[in-house]
Design an enzyme around this catalytic site. Structure first.
Site, short mmCIF file in Angstrom:
data_model
loop_
_atom_site.label_atom_id
_atom_site.label_comp_id
_atom_site.label_asym_id
_atom_site.label_seq_id
_atom_site.Cartn_x
_atom_site.Cartn_y
_atom_site.Cartn_z
N THR A 1 -2.10 0.62 -4.53
CA THR A 1 -3.20 1.63 -3.82
C THR A 1 -3.76 2.09 -4.14
OG1 THR A 1 -2.25 4.11 -3.89
CG2 THR A 1 -1.31 3.12 -5.37
N ASP B 1 0.81 -1.27 0.20
CA ASP B 1 0.53 -0.09 -0.09
C ASP B 1 0.61 1.27 -0.38
OD1 ASP B 1 -2.49 1.53 0.69
OD2 ASP B 1 -1.26 1.42 2.14
N ASP C 1 -0.37 5.12 0.81
CA ASP C 1 -0.71 6.01 1.95
C ASP C 1 -0.84 5.30 3.02
OD1 ASP C 1 -0.76 8.42 0.77
OD2 ASP C 1 -2.35 7.17 -0.35
N ASP D 1 -1.82 0.07 5.98
CA ASP D 1 -1.97 0.10 7.61
C ASP D 1 -4.12 0.52 7.96
OD1 ASP D 1 -3.08 3.77 6.99
OD2 ASP D 1 -2.72 2.73 5.06
N LYS E 1 -10.71 -1.20 -2.26
CA LYS E 1 -10.06 -2.16 -1.11
C LYS E 1 -11.86 -1.05 0.04
CE LYS E 1 -5.46 -0.92 -1.53
NZ LYS E 1 -4.50 -0.23 -0.76
#
Length: 220
Positions: free
Chosen positions: A109, A14, A16, A166, A141
């Site tokens: 992403t 990922d 960010d 995250d 996602k």
């Protein structure tokens, strides 16, 4: 100091909150949007991480036409791409990315290609050759499509991949894809990933003789 070792054939990253800390931009843009909609910005910020913008809007305003969400998402992406103030690498990201050179890895992403390039450039991080960005998937996602596509692009089974994430949406996507997950940072700590680190300084990547990747995770 003890270490956990995970073995994989490929790594799916990922961006960010995992490689790049873009929270300052995300919070500025989404606070502005939430206030325009008459929503509580703090409540909105609990939903935004890890998803494509239209999916966040749909979660916050479930009765609104999706076409409106898609249109506003395009505006949001342009605003976020133009705003790189405060975009910095996650601790250890530069060394971690350097250690992946020549090893199978991909960026997966919820950002589109322009936003991904803007943020990786602002953070002075190399862009992986294989990238699955927002415009390449039909579902955001927590749908696993992006991670499954990343594994397929690299030529490996999902079970042979490790996801670095995250957010709640991202970790759910990795689980749904049948992959193991290394959670990065405070948002991931409570989400029961297979392993958790505060940042990327706790990771060391080793290329094994058989072509596999050994991921050494230092405890703190």
């Amino acid at each position: 100091m003890s270490a956990t070792v995970l073995e994989a054939r490929a790594l799916l990253l990922d961006m960010d909150g995992t490689l790049v800390n873009s929270d300052a931009v995300v919070e500025r843009c989404w606070r502005r949007w939430a206030l325009k909609q008459g929503l509580d910005p703090e409540a909105a910020l609990k939903v935004v991480h890890g998803r494509q913008g239209y999916a966040t809007m749909a979660a916050l305003l479930p009765h609104r036409p999706m076409e409106q969400n898609y249109a506003e998402n395009r505006v949001m992406l342009a605003e976020e791409t133009a705003d790189i103030d405060g975009v910095v690498p996650i601790g250890g990201a530069a060394a971690f990315m350097a250690s992946l050179a020549g090893l199978p890895h991909a960026l997966v992403t919820s950002a589109d290609a322009a936003l991904a390039r803007a943020r990786m450039t602002a953070a002075a991080l190399p862009m992986p050759e294989i990238r699955v960005t927002a415009e390449l998937v039909g579902a955001s996602k927590p749908d696993p499509e992006g991670f499954l596509k990343g594994a397929a692009e690299l030529g490996f089974d999902p079970a042979d991949c490790i996801v670095f994430e995250d957010s709640e949406a991202g970790i759910a996507a990795g689980r749904a894809a049948g992959m193991r997950i290394v959670g990065i940072g405070p948002r991931a700590a409570a989400l029961s990933p297979d392993a958790h680190v505060e940042d990327l300084t706790q990771l060391r990547v080793e290329a094994a003789d058989d072509g596999s990747i050994r991921l050494h995770i230092e405890a703190r």
